[in-house]
Structures are given as C-alpha cells and as structure tokens.
Motif scaffolding. Structure first.
Motif, mmCIF file in Angstrom:
data_model
loop_
_atom_site.group_PDB
_atom_site.id
_atom_site.type_symbol
_atom_site.label_atom_id
_atom_site.label_comp_id
_atom_site.label_asym_id
_atom_site.label_seq_id
_atom_site.Cartn_x
_atom_site.Cartn_y
_atom_site.Cartn_z
ATOM 1 N N ASN A 1 23.353 -6.804 -46.362
ATOM 2 C CA ASN A 1 24.044 -5.663 -47.279
ATOM 3 C C ASN A 1 24.991 -4.854 -46.535
ATOM 4 O O ASN A 1 26.213 -4.543 -46.784
ATOM 5 N N VAL A 2 24.715 -4.174 -45.398
ATOM 6 C CA VAL A 2 25.582 -3.376 -44.434
ATOM 7 C C VAL A 2 26.543 -4.368 -43.833
ATOM 8 O O VAL A 2 27.927 -3.622 -44.179
ATOM 9 N N LEU A 3 26.429 -5.450 -43.257
ATOM 10 C CA LEU A 3 27.719 -6.121 -42.952
ATOM 11 C C LEU A 3 28.577 -6.584 -44.047
ATOM 12 O O LEU A 3 29.784 -6.554 -43.611
ATOM 13 N N SER A 4 28.081 -7.012 -45.192
ATOM 14 C CA SER A 4 29.133 -7.182 -46.224
ATOM 15 C C SER A 4 29.905 -5.965 -46.600
ATOM 16 O O SER A 4 31.245 -6.048 -47.057
ATOM 17 N N VAL A 5 29.493 -4.753 -46.561
ATOM 18 C CA VAL A 5 30.253 -3.622 -46.755
ATOM 19 C C VAL A 5 31.311 -3.364 -45.373
ATOM 20 O O VAL A 5 32.435 -3.128 -45.747
ATOM 21 N N LEU A 6 30.934 -3.708 -44.194
ATOM 22 C CA LEU A 6 31.603 -3.462 -42.970
ATOM 23 C C LEU A 6 32.356 -4.303 -42.253
ATOM 24 O O LEU A 6 33.126 -4.024 -41.298
ATOM 25 N N ALA A 7 32.103 -5.698 -42.618
ATOM 26 C CA ALA A 7 32.735 -6.871 -41.766
ATOM 27 C C ALA A 7 34.192 -6.702 -41.758
ATOM 28 O O ALA A 7 34.476 -6.582 -40.439
ATOM 29 N N LYS A 8 34.943 -6.401 -42.536
ATOM 30 C CA LYS A 8 36.335 -6.287 -42.471
ATOM 31 C C LYS A 8 36.627 -5.116 -41.474
ATOM 32 O O LYS A 8 37.368 -5.158 -40.458
ATOM 33 N N ASP A 9 36.083 -3.892 -41.615
ATOM 34 C CA ASP A 9 36.385 -2.617 -40.847
ATOM 35 C C ASP A 9 36.151 -2.991 -39.276
ATOM 36 O O ASP A 9 36.573 -2.527 -38.323
ATOM 37 N N ALA A 10 34.987 -3.882 -38.936
ATOM 38 C CA ALA A 10 34.349 -4.278 -37.886
ATOM 39 C C ALA A 10 35.086 -5.591 -37.205
ATOM 40 O O ALA A 10 34.542 -6.047 -36.183
ATOM 41 N N ASN A 11 35.959 -6.248 -37.802
ATOM 42 C CA ASN A 11 36.657 -7.474 -37.340
ATOM 43 C C ASN A 11 35.564 -8.472 -37.226
ATOM 44 O O ASN A 11 35.454 -9.285 -36.195
ATOM 45 N N ILE A 12 34.741 -8.563 -38.400
ATOM 46 C CA ILE A 12 33.735 -9.368 -38.378
ATOM 47 C C ILE A 12 33.836 -10.505 -39.319
ATOM 48 O O ILE A 12 34.381 -10.079 -40.672
ATOM 49 N N SER B 1 38.991 -7.166 -31.354
ATOM 50 C CA SER B 1 40.053 -6.962 -32.123
ATOM 51 C C SER B 1 40.466 -8.344 -32.564
ATOM 52 O O SER B 1 40.537 -9.562 -31.664
ATOM 53 N N SER B 2 41.365 -8.696 -33.775
ATOM 54 C CA SER B 2 41.735 -10.016 -34.078
ATOM 55 C C SER B 2 42.860 -10.499 -33.457
ATOM 56 O O SER B 2 43.719 -9.611 -33.060
ATOM 57 N N ASN B 3 43.078 -11.792 -32.849
ATOM 58 C CA ASN B 3 43.962 -12.257 -32.256
ATOM 59 C C ASN B 3 45.039 -12.903 -33.213
ATOM 60 O O ASN B 3 45.537 -13.987 -32.955
ATOM 61 N N ASN B 4 44.825 -12.807 -34.441
ATOM 62 C CA ASN B 4 45.435 -13.615 -35.627
ATOM 63 C C ASN B 4 45.748 -12.798 -36.875
ATOM 64 O O ASN B 4 45.222 -11.678 -36.912
ATOM 65 N N ASP B 5 46.010 -13.718 -38.216
ATOM 66 C CA ASP B 5 46.102 -12.880 -39.280
ATOM 67 C C ASP B 5 44.815 -12.496 -40.100
ATOM 68 O O ASP B 5 44.911 -11.767 -40.697
ATOM 69 N N ASN B 6 43.789 -13.003 -39.633
ATOM 70 C CA ASN B 6 42.416 -12.735 -40.186
ATOM 71 C C ASN B 6 42.042 -11.381 -39.456
ATOM 72 O O ASN B 6 42.416 -11.034 -38.623
ATOM 73 N N HIS B 7 40.997 -10.902 -40.038
ATOM 74 C CA HIS B 7 40.555 -9.820 -39.527
ATOM 75 C C HIS B 7 39.574 -9.998 -38.314
ATOM 76 O O HIS B 7 38.967 -9.166 -37.704
ATOM 77 N N TRP B 8 39.419 -11.229 -38.249
ATOM 78 C CA TRP B 8 38.228 -11.618 -37.113
ATOM 79 C C TRP B 8 39.012 -12.424 -36.153
ATOM 80 O O TRP B 8 39.807 -13.180 -36.607
ATOM 81 N N LYS B 9 38.527 -12.568 -34.868
ATOM 82 C CA LYS B 9 39.157 -13.311 -33.801
ATOM 83 C C LYS B 9 38.872 -14.542 -33.910
ATOM 84 O O LYS B 9 37.660 -15.193 -34.729
ATOM 85 N N ARG B 10 39.540 -15.838 -33.519
ATOM 86 C CA ARG B 10 39.375 -17.063 -33.532
ATOM 87 C C ARG B 10 39.100 -17.625 -32.088
ATOM 88 O O ARG B 10 39.628 -17.031 -31.105
ATOM 89 N N GLY B 11 37.902 -18.572 -31.896
ATOM 90 C CA GLY B 11 37.892 -18.958 -30.487
ATOM 91 C C GLY B 11 38.358 -20.545 -30.404
ATOM 92 O O GLY B 11 39.246 -20.875 -31.111
ATOM 93 N N HIS B 12 38.016 -21.045 -29.294
ATOM 94 C CA HIS B 12 38.294 -22.420 -29.072
ATOM 95 C C HIS B 12 37.368 -23.254 -28.607
ATOM 96 O O HIS B 12 36.611 -22.919 -27.824
ATOM 97 N N PHE B 13 36.970 -24.460 -28.928
ATOM 98 C CA PHE B 13 36.145 -25.228 -28.665
ATOM 99 C C PHE B 13 36.607 -26.377 -27.624
ATOM 100 O O PHE B 13 37.348 -27.276 -28.016
#
Ligand code: SF4
Ligand code: SF4
Ligand code: SF4
Length: 628
Positions: free
Chosen positions: A48-59, A193-205
């Motif tokens: 419930n808390v993450l759903s509120v904070l995800a964007k502010d927290a880059n998650i 911090s995000s390295n793209n247009d989304n609010h969260w970081k992208r990784g690489h496999f």
C-alpha cells in the motif's frame, strides 16, 4: 507522518514507523528499482505504501497476479543488474517456491531481497508455517528483525549481502514485527535515479546459459556454486552484528530470534534473571562458531523462537559436534509450546519450569489481555452490511432449496478472501478450503469423486492469482461444477489493493482492465453469466440453470465491495413498521448486520446500512423500502 517523508527524509532523522513502513524506508535507502507482490497480511502495508511512493522513489511497483509471478519479476530484474524486492505472507512462499528454489541456483547480479511475513497463531492465514524452512531448503540466507529499526537496517543490509554473494536474501518478519510501531533513525539513501524516460532505472541481462539455464548439464555445477557461497556466508553470519550477546549469566543462557527475543528480554529484565542472551538476527546459514562460543561456559540453555524448533535443532547439532555438556530447553522438551505465537507470559512460564523463580506479576500480559477482552463485546467475523457476497449466498441457498436439494447434496468449495466468511450460519457456504485458487481445483476433484453437486466460490483477485489454470483443467477434463467468481472490483480482504480486473495499476495509473468473462470464455466455458448480485430473482434463476448443467458453469457476480474508497453510499432502507409481521426472515435468513431485532421490533442501523436493497427483496410484506 506524511508517507512521502519515507522518500525525502534525510540521514539521521527519526520517525515513528510501522514495521512495514520501516521496510519501505529500507528499500528506499537501498536504492531499489523494481518491487512486486501479491498482497497478503501481515505484509500488505508494504504494498500500500509502495503504490503511493513508487514514482517519487524511482521504483517500478506492481501487484502481480500471484507470488510466483512477483518472484519472477524480481528475479529477472535482479539478474539484469537492478536491485529488486518481492514480498508476501508466509503462505505466499509456497506459491512462489518453484521459481524461488531455482533463483538460488541462477543467482542474481543486482541485490534481490524477499520479505516473507509469518503469521504465528494464524490470525489471518490458513496455516502457521515457518519461512525459515525455505531458507534452509533453498540454501538462501535469512535475516530476522525484532523491531522497526532492525526491519529498516536489515532490509538495507540484505541488499548488500545479496550483491556481495550474488544470491537472493530472505528477511523474515512476523505479525508482531510487521505491525509494531517504533522509532526508526534514517540512514543514507543510495542513488537509484532513472537513466531513461521511465521513472525507474533499466538494467541489462547478459546472456550466459551455463549460469542461467538450469538444464541438467548446467544445474549440477550451479548447485556446487551455491554450496560454495553458503559456506562463505556462514563466516559472515558468525561475525554479524545482528548476532549479538547481552548479560553476564554463567550457568544459564538463552538464544532467541525475532519477536520471541523481545518477550525473552522482558522476562529476563523484569525478573532480574541471571541469564545471558544471544540474539540471532542472521539465523541462516547458522552461525555455528558464534553459538558454540556462547555455549562453551554454560550448563543450560533456553531456545526461544516462534513457530518451528529450527534454532533449537541447530543448537543441538552444535552441542553434539563439540561434545558440549549443555542441556537444551526449548520446544522439543516441552519447555515452550511447539505452536502458536508467544508472549512474555508464555516465555516466563517456560523459564519457570526450569528456574522456578518467583515471577514479577506486575506485568502479566495474558492477565491484562483477559481484562481487556472482558470489556470488548464478542462478535463473530461477518460480511459487512451491503456486501455483495451475502446476496449471492442467500440466492444460492434459495436455488438449492427450489431444486429440491438437501444441504448435504451440495459441497461448497471455498477460497481465500472475505467470502470465506460464508462459512457462518445462516449461509453455511464453505465446506472445504486449501489455498489461494483451490476452490476451482477442488471443484474438479469433488466433481469426479462424488455424486454431489459442487459450488465453488472464488474472488476476482484470487481468480487472477490461481483460478485460471484449474478452470482450464475443468473444461478440458469435462468436470461438472458451478464456479462463482465474486468480482467485487478489488482485493478486499488485504485492504483494497487493485488487481488486473480493474482499470488501475499498482502505481495508480490507468491500466487495461482484464475481463473475467472473456477469460472464462477463452478457457472454453460454455455457460458464463455476469449477474448483479443484488437482483435476487436473477441470482436464484442463474444458479438454478447452472446447477442443471453437466459442465463447468461460471457465474460472475459483479458488484463493488462497499469499502472501496470514493463509492457513493446509497441511502439506508426505510422500515415500515405497520407492514412488518415479524417473520424474522431479514434477520435470520439474510443476516445483514445492519438489521437487528431489538425489543421485538426490527431496527435498521443507518450508520451501517449501505442501501444495497437485498433485504427489500427478501421481505415479502413490504416492510422495507428503498430509501431513495
Ligand atoms: S439495504 Fe438491507 S441488506 Fe442492504 S445493507 Fe441495508 S439493511 Fe443490509
Ligand atoms: S470488505 Fe467488502 S467484500 Fe469484504 S465483507 Fe466487507 S463489503 Fe464484503
Ligand atoms: S422480513 Fe419483513 S416482515 Fe419479516 S421481520 Fe423482516 S421486515 Fe418484518
């Protein structure tokens, strides 16, 4: 506290947090990018808390369709180099276990932490299994916080440990730890911090089948690598600051973890007992050397832990391997109960069996609870007034009666959700239950193993969680039962989280709404009806038709849970006293808690009544009228 302070709070600041909120701050300090869950008490507030904070927290945050999916989301993120988190209640680990076990083999690149919240005394669960068994089974480290500060610190530390050894790490909380409040001092926040247009970081496999594809040719080596890691991690747990000692006792010692440590501390302190304590916060791999050192000058040791005697057995191994002359008192010799949640009185009673001390009675927990409960009216849990499930249970019982069936002719297969409350009279609509989604599989089983009619009930969220595959099974194998999907437009029992059936995702954004009706049709069901549960005539008629079929019939009851935020409440019903003939049908057969009979007269509690109109249709004398 404004929840955003969990993101904006600086190192050194202190806040009074719920254990589950402290976990979120730990995630933010650890700089995670991805989190996924299926909601389950006692871990629900984290989501419930993450759903509120995800964007502010880059998650990136999602409510997945079940725990296995959530585990897979977190595992793939971690193997792509991101820090990821998944969390669930203890029984959720059973669902996730298949993927979890192999995640230990494949390992991770970014840190991956799994929080599993155990429910000793099964306050809101179907069993009280112990997550620590999963740590041992999979060979994955486990941390056991006992207070809010530790929840935050251990969650954060678990990511470092996970990255160091490239292995997921479990944090095990219990109901008391998840739901306790305490002061938490914030630490530094790692940049995510995000390295793209989304609010969260992208990784690489980076592909490497020998590491990530556990076909027999590779899996054997993966298992060897896993054991190498776990041996090294044992050295870390031996030296961990989370495994620490207090006190000076020479004869008696006590080893404890999680909330059991808190109870043990209270008893030792309030009764001035000369017992030295070893707290195990990092309990697997078991810190053997640390424990052996602790035991070396003792005569007797108490092991205080909630649910299974896991530390106790490992302690016995330590004693045996070193031929120590130390007597162990725990669950196995009956000093402490082998099941249910502990409290300080239970721990005191156990210690007293051996030490026979004069207990300080001024702080008796059980006594104060008993006194408190004297002032609280005892009420069985009931469906809320206006709950759409009630109308369905009322309707199915009428249909069964009209079809000339006796109660023993129909088996009610229930599932996990508010509707399990249908077990209570007058509905008596839960005869068998195993786990999330089991009502559909149980329907298949009863259909081939009995000549009885079968009525399975499942919620919308639970249907998405694990009701679809057994429905496919039902169609393909020609099973015959009536499945009711109680689509109340929310995951109600865990506090109102979204699910794929509603047009909102876990971060509050618009999302495609997945149609249960179309899914049921796609599974191959020929009889799929969407009905309004508050139209009792339609409910009864649809059940009559469905029971007469020879296949898996699906009825979707579509009406929102009355507790959904923002719903407009309809006016309460009006009671026309002059029309009432005191038949008691509304009280005894519908049993809405907003209707009572006080001093021989029907009374509507307007603060509870949701204006659902079910009682109006039940009353044949026109004594109840729509309040609009
Ligand atoms: S309308 Fe009747 S059944 Fe519905 S909530 Fe009100 S009292 Fe209960
Ligand atoms: S919370 Fe919603 S679904 Fe659950 S009993 Fe209450 S009204 Fe029904
Ligand atoms: S069902 Fe109607 S007539 Fe019967 S007790 Fe209730 S209000 Fe009165």
């Amino acid at each position: 506290m404004n929840l955003k302070e969990l993101v904006t709070g600086d190192s050194g600041e202190k806040r009074f947090l719920l254990g589950n909120e402290a976990a979120v701050r730990g995630l933010i300090e650890a700089g995670i990018s991805i989190a996924a869950t299926y909601p389950g008490t006692p871990s629900s507030e984290i989501g419930n808390v993450l759903s509120v904070l995800a964007k502010d927290a880059n998650i990136y945050f999602e409510f997945s369709t079940n725990e296995k999916v959530a585990m897979e989301v977190a595992a793939t993120a971690a193997v792509s180099g991101l820090r990821s988190f998944t969390f669930m209640k203890h029984v959720g680990m059973n669902v996730a276990a298949d993927s979890f076990m192999t995640t230990a083999y494949s390992g991770v690149n970014g840190g991956m932490v799994i929080l599993s919240a155990d429910d000793p005394s099964l306050f809101s669960s179907q069993n009280e299994q112990d997550t620590r068994n999963y740590a041992k089974l999979a060979n994955v480290p486990i941390l056991e916080p006992s207070n809010c500060q530790e929840v935050k610190d251990m969650v954060k530390y678990a990511f470092d440990l996970s990255e160091q050894f490239k292995l997921p790490v479990i944090v095990r909380t219990t109901t008391r730890v998840s739901h306790m409040r305490g002061v938490v001092e914030f630490g530094d926040v790692r940049d995510n911090s995000s390295n793209n247009d989304n609010h969260w970081k992208r990784g690489h496999f980076n592909k490497d089948p020998s590491k990530y594809v556990p076909v027999p040719a590779f899996a054997g080596d993966m298992h060897v690598r896993l054991w190498d890691k776990i041996r090294k991690i044992e050295e870390v747990s031996n030296k961990s600051k989370f495994n620490c000692e207090w006190g000076t006792g020479k004869k008696y010692g006590l080893i404890a973890s999680s909330s059991a440590f808190n109870y043990a501390c209270d008893v030792v302190k309030f009764n001035n007992l000369d017992i030295k304590i070893l707290k195990l916060g990092f309990s697997y791999p078991f810190p053997q050397n640390k424990v052996i050192e602790f035991l070396s000058d003792l005569d007797e040791v108490f092991v205080v832990e909630e649910v299974d005697p896991i530390i106790e057995r490992d302690t016995l191994v330590c004693i045996g391997s070193k031929n120590l002359n130390v007597q162990v008192h725990g669950k196995l010799d009956g000093t402490f109960p082998i099941y249910h949640e502990f409290n300080s009185d239970i721990v005191a009673e156990g210690l007293n069996k051996v030490l026979n001390f004069k207990e300080n009675k001024s702080v008796q927990f059980t006594q104060s609870l008993e006194k408190l409960s004297e002032d609280i009216p005892s009420r069985a849990p009931v469906l809320c007034a206006g709950c759409p499930h009630r109308a369905m249970y009322y309707g199915i019982n009428i249909a069964i009666e009209e079809l000339g069936l006796k109660p023993e002719d129909v088996i009610f297969a229930s599932d996990i959700g508010c509707y399990t409350l249908g077990i209570n009279p007058p509905y008596n609509a839960a005869d068998y239950l195993l786990s999330m989604g089991s009502s559909v599989g149980d329907g298949c089983g009863f259909s081939v193993s009995t000549d009885q009619k079968v009525a399975s009930f499942i919620g919308d969220s639970t249907f998405f969680h694990s009701g679809i595959s057994p429905l496919i099974n039902a169609v393909h194998n020609k099973h015959n039962f009536v499945l009711t999907v109680l689509d109340n437009r929310i995951t109600a029992m865990t506090g109102g989280q979204p699910n794929p059936g509603i047009p909102v995702d876990g971060m509050g954004d618009d999302a495609p709404e997945v149609s249960i009706r179309k899914l049921a049709l796609a599974c191959g069901c020929d009889f799929v009806r969407v009905i309004n549960p508050f139209n009792l005539e339609q409910v009864v008629k649809t059940y009559r038709e469905a029971f007469e079929r020879k296949d898996a019939a699906v009825i979707i009851s579509k009406a929102p849970c009355t507790l959904i935020k923002g719903l407009t409440r309809k006016p309460p019903v009006k009671f026309i006293e002059s029309n009432c003939n005191n038949c008691d049908k509304c009280v005894k057969e519908l049993a809405c808690p907003a209707i009572s009979k006080i001093n021989g007269k029907i009374t509507i509690d307007e603060s509870q009544c949701d204006g659902c109109t079910a009682c109006i249709q039940v009353c044949k004398y026109g004594a109840l009228e729509d309040g609009r």
